[in-house]
Design a protein around this motif. Structure first.
Motif, PDB file in Angstrom:
ATOM      1  N   ASN A 228       7.986   5.673   6.435  1.00 20.97           N
ATOM      2  CA  ASN A 228       7.918   6.474   5.200  1.00 20.97           C
ATOM      3  C   ASN A 228       9.074   7.443   5.020  1.00 20.97           C
TER       4      ASN A 228
ATOM      5  N   GLU B  62       3.948  -9.003   4.263  1.00 25.30           N
ATOM      6  CA  GLU B  62       4.513  -8.283   5.408  1.00 25.30           C
ATOM      7  C   GLU B  62       5.294  -9.211   6.355  1.00 25.30           C
TER       8      GLU B  62
ATOM      9  N   THR C 142       4.474   2.520   3.921  1.00 24.85           N
ATOM     10  CA  THR C 142       3.088   2.069   3.885  1.00 24.85           C
ATOM     11  C   THR C 142       2.172   3.287   3.983  1.00 24.85           C
ATOM     12  N   ALA C 143       0.973   3.165   3.417  1.00 24.82           N
ATOM     13  CA  ALA C 143       0.008   4.268   3.530  1.00 24.82           C
ATOM     14  C   ALA C 143      -0.642   4.287   4.911  1.00 24.82           C
ATOM     15  N   ASP C 144      -0.482   3.194   5.653  1.00 24.18           N
ATOM     16  CA  ASP C 144      -1.159   3.028   6.932  1.00 24.18           C
ATOM     17  C   ASP C 144      -0.125   3.160   8.065  1.00 24.18           C
ATOM     18  N   VAL C 145      -0.129   4.310   8.727  1.00 22.80           N
ATOM     19  CA  VAL C 145       0.906   4.575   9.732  1.00 22.80           C
ATOM     20  C   VAL C 145       0.828   3.586  10.899  1.00 22.80           C
ATOM     21  N   GLU C 146      -0.408   3.177  11.258  1.00 20.74           N
ATOM     22  CA  GLU C 146      -0.567   2.182  12.331  1.00 20.74           C
ATOM     23  C   GLU C 146       0.138   0.883  11.954  1.00 20.74           C
ATOM     24  N   ARG C 147      -0.039   0.496  10.704  1.00 20.04           N
ATOM     25  CA  ARG C 147       0.619  -0.715  10.208  1.00 20.04           C
ATOM     26  C   ARG C 147       2.143  -0.520  10.247  1.00 20.04           C
TER      27      ARG C 147
ATOM     28  N   ARG D 244       3.298  -1.061  13.719  1.00 22.21           N
ATOM     29  CA  ARG D 244       3.270  -2.480  14.098  1.00 22.21           C
ATOM     30  C   ARG D 244       4.490  -3.203  13.506  1.00 22.21           C
TER      31      ARG D 244
ATOM     32  N   ASP E 221       0.814  -1.220   0.000  1.00 21.70           N
ATOM     33  CA  ASP E 221       0.000   0.000   0.000  1.00 21.70           C
ATOM     34  C   ASP E 221       0.849   1.273   0.000  1.00 21.70           C
TER      35      ASP E 221
END
Ligand code: NAP
Length: 456
Positions: A414, A373, A393-398, A401, A240
């Motif tokens: 990023n 991942e 990743t576009a998802d900072v939470e991911r 993790r 992503d």
């Protein structure tokens, strides 16, 4: 080893320097020890005045110092200019922050009055590398000087003019004699210096063999040590991720300092779904780098620090190719004078090849394609190093993790691994131990002393 400036653009020896004798070194330790007795009593305000002046002097002659760095180890002039400004920032960060970082700390023990006070240890030795000739010294010296320690620096043999300039800067800012001392010595002298009873600790930034050797001597003599060693930073690209941004950062992360940074992105671990697109863009941008004179502002890829460094990178790359790795780009040196190496991308580097677990100090990226991942994290952790790393990743939470599962001292989401005065810097595993920069960096060579006031 000869202490000399050798221009990596031409491999021409510009200037050589006489090493110190054993008596000179013993006198220098004596001077640093004597200076400590007074320096430890100085106030934070006094220390701050010197370091602010140091930062001002750096800025006043930034161009001259930047040219010196580029002449001696070949990095692009804009990177050298950035390094000088960053050093001024670090000096100011500790000048302004030290008093608060080292303020007494009350301990809450059953109503009794107990507190921690932070006292300097004494004379310290810094053994420093050439890749950031001003920054590495400043990040070791300034917090320790602010803490009340006195420091001696054995700099890398190929950046003597930078070593002299830093000592002169400290002298010119009025620092009392012996608080900062440059030691022109070969690495064989390091053991005798650490073993001297007047020396209380050692900080080394450099390679694993140098780190292991210094740690052995420090251990034998029960001295404190900090080791900032090599890295093989993973750069994880998830499906992503914003690929345009990721590719731009991948190139930036790999070729910073011509690839000669401990925290340069080195292993590009890309999830299969975006691997072709990533490789396409990455190759195009790596291919378009312009090798040239590092003093020329149009140059986007400079030479390595020395002919020996270029030969070492060539050997590492060739050993991977001989063992079956695929060359997607480069893989060799250009046909010109100087310590240049072509931008290189390798794939199919497998665990049985020595290169898999080596740090390549040059513009050489190894790209690995993984299913997902989980496999990316597993591969990222399959390294004897543990310095920095990044995840896109576009998802900072991911991103968080994943970052928490990667075995390194620093993770960036990023963006490639970076260094900033306010942020702790350091690694785990074979990347060393201890932290520099931030409030943690000033605590490494401190006596965290407990004072407990009992009732009569
Ligand atoms: P290096 O060969 O280990 O040299 C670093 C310093 O250690 C130099 O002053 C060198 O002196 C001295 N030295 C070498 N062998 C020694 C020994 N056996 N005992 C005592 N001192 C010794 O490393 P480099 O090639 O200059 O620097 C590149 C390495 O530094 C890379 O691995 C890079 O990743 C690492 N590095 C780490 C960080 C970090 O913060 N983690 C930052 C920058 C660089 P001579 O020059 O006289 O040999």
């Amino acid at each position: 080893m000869t202490i000399a400036t050798i221009n990596p653009v031409t491999n021409e020896t510009i200037k050589t320097f006489e090493p110190m004798t054993k008596d000179d070194v013993m006198d220098a330790i004596g001077g640093a020890h004597t200076a400590f007795q007074k320096w430890r009593e100085s106030t934070f305000d006094e220390r701050k005045t010197f370091l602010q002046k140091f930062a001002n002097l750096l800025r006043a002659d930034a161009d001259e110092y930047a040219r010196m760095i580029t002449l001696e180890m070949g990095k692009r002039i804009c990177e050298s200019q950035y390094e000088i400004e960053y050093c001024a920032n670090i000096a100011e960060f500790y000048a302004n922050g030290a008093e608060a970082f080292l303020a007494d700390q009350q301990m809450n023990v059953n109503g009794a009055n107990a507190y921690l006070c932070y006292q300097p240890l004494g004379v310290l030795l810094g053994v420093m590398p050439w890749n950031f000739p001003f920054y590495q010294v400043v990040r070791f010296a300034t917090p320790n000087i602010m803490a009340g320690n006195t420091v001696m620096v054995k700099h890398a043999s190929n950046v003597p003019q930078c070593a002299v300039a830093i000592e002169e800067l400290f002298n010119d800012c009025g620092l009392p004699s012996g608080v900062y001392t440059n030691l022109f010595v070969s690495s064989e002298f390091v053991e005798a210096i650490i073993s001297d009873s007047r020396v209380q600790g050692v900080s080394l930034t450099g390679s694993e063999p140098a780190g292991a050797s210094v740690a052995t001597v420090a251990g034998k003599n029960l001295k404190r040590s900090v080791l900032e060693l090599g890295g093989n930073d993973p750069f994880i690209v998830l499906e992503d991720a914003d690929l345009d941004h990721t590719i731009e950062q991948a190139v930036k992360g790999r070729i910073v300092n011509a690839g000669q940074s401990c925290v340069a992105s080195k292993r590009f671990i890309v999830v299969k779904a975006v691997a072709d697109k990533f490789m396409d863009g990455f190759k195009k941008q790596m291919e378009s780098l312009k090798l040239g004179d590092p003093m020329d502002t149009d140059t986007t890829l400079s030479p390595l620090s020395s002919e020996d460094a270029a030969v070492t990178v060539q050997k590492q790359v060739q050993s991977a190719i001989d063992a079956g790795a695929t060359v997607v780009l480069g893989g060799d040196r250009p046909d010109c004078d100087g310590a240049y190496f072509n931008p290189t991308i390798l794939t199919n580097v497998t665990k049985d090849m020595p290169t898999f677990d080596q740090e390549i100090f040059g513009p050489v990226a190894t790209v690995y394609v993984v299913e997902d991942e989980a496999e990316a994290i597993k591969l990222a952790n399959d390294s004897s190093y543990g310095l920095g790393g990044s995840v896109f990743t576009a998802d900072v939470e991911r991103g968080r993790r994943v970052s928490e599962q990667v075995e390194t001292g620093m993770m960036f989401i990023n963006q490639p691994t970076q260094s900033q005065a306010e942020l702790p810097f350091g690694g785990i595993k074979n990347s060393g131990y201890g932290r520099e920069l931030s409030h943690l960096g000033i605590l490494e060579f401190i006596n965290e002393k407990l004072i407990h006031c009992g009732s009569k």
